[in-house]
Design an enzyme around this catalytic site. Structure first.
Site, PDB file in Angstrom:
ATOM      1  N   SER A 146      73.750  10.286 -34.877  1.00  0.00           N
ATOM      2  CA  SER A 146      73.653  11.564 -34.185  1.00  0.00           C
ATOM      3  C   SER A 146      74.053  12.672 -35.148  1.00  0.00           C
ATOM      4  CB  SER A 146      74.571  11.599 -32.957  1.00  0.00           C
ATOM      5  OG  SER A 146      74.668  12.912 -32.428  1.00  0.00           O
ATOM      6  N   TYR A 159      82.950  10.137 -29.525  1.00  0.00           N
ATOM      7  CA  TYR A 159      81.519  10.103 -29.860  1.00  0.00           C
ATOM      8  C   TYR A 159      81.291  10.483 -31.314  1.00  0.00           C
ATOM      9  CZ  TYR A 159      76.488  10.810 -29.436  1.00  0.00           C
ATOM     10  OH  TYR A 159      75.125  10.738 -29.599  1.00  0.00           O
TER      11      TYR A 159
END
Length: 267
Positions: A146, A159
């Site tokens: 990501s 995350y």
């Protein structure tokens, strides 16, 4: 275009295929003529979707597994090898994104679950295929990271850390497999309109549809790109943010809404 019934056709193994990016990647690889091995915890939903595309078991096999459970995802990989053969592409796409606050004890469990899914789950997804791909001398292992891997964002501790670890892990694996003929591809999506992002409480520039992401991801995988940010505009933004001194970066993010924690909805 349906995946062909010819067992000589290339095979794509994709986790997290019941929705979002994973499902879009499955559809894109099917259009390119691949057979499919699709993995999800919600295997009934995934099977129904595959049948709705008109794909029979010669074209697409569905495996139930939880990537956070090492034995579960390893068993799915071994079942694929026994039933469909060695994949040409393995995409470790399954992942979770939940906000956390280190001051909250429950959020330490959120962090552990995030790492179990996004990191150990990726290694366990690749594990059954490394030796047979190396023996064959070809294939691609694809890790979905990501843009959040580039810098830590408030409320995203679990995350961002997990996705930064994906980048480093895939880089390590790429070095290990460099002379084997097996490619390792690291993809860093920006914002994609999926169930993971719809609860976000902040602006999402350059938001993409899953299908648009899948088109660009397919091209990157076919080119065996070692590292690619999708879309490229987010790559530019990420490089600029990486170059900012910490004091400036902190100022830019001051007042930015945090990622929602478990049990919270949109503010």
């Amino acid at each position: 275009m349906n995946p062909p019934t010819d067992t000589a056709a290339p095979l794509a193994f994709i986790t997290g295929a019941s929705s979002g990016i994973g499902q879009a990647l499955a559809a894109r690889f099917a259009r390119a003529g691949h057979r499919l091995a699709l993995v999800a915890r919600r295997s009934e939903e995934l099977q129904a979707w595959a049948q709705a595309q008109g794909w029979d078991e010669d074209r697409c096999c569905v495996y139930r597994a939880d990537v956070a459970d090492t034995d579960s995802i390893v068993a799915a990989g071994r079942a694929c090898l026994a039933r469909q053969g060695v994949p040409d592409v393995v995409i470790a796409n399954a992942g979770i994104s939940v906000g956390m606050d280190t001051a909250e004890r429950d959020d330490l469990d959120v962090m552990a679950r995030t790492f179990a899914t996004n990191n150990l789950g990726m290694a366990a997804t690749f594990h059954p295929f490394v030796a047979p791909m190396r023996e064959r001398g070809s294939g691609a292992l694809v890790g979905i990271a990501s843009v959040a891997a580039i810098r830590g964002l408030p409320g995203h501790g679990a995350y961002c850390a997990s996705k930064a670890a994906v980048v480093s892990y895939c880089e390590s694996l790429r070095g290990e497999l460099r002379a084997s003929g097996v490619a390792v591809v690291t993809l860093l999506p920006g914002y994609v309109d999926t169930p993971l992002t719809r609860e976000n409480r902040y602006r999402m520039p350059f938001l993409m549809t899953p299908a648009a992401f899948a088109d660009q991801a397919f091209s990157a995988i076919e080119a065996r790109a070692s590292y690619r940010v999708i879309p490229w505009q987010m790559g530019v933004v990420a490089k600029l943010l990486r170059a900012l001194p910490n004091a400036w970066f902190d100022r830019v993010l001051a007042g930015r809404p945090r990622k929602h924690r478990q049990g919270e909805g949109r503010a």
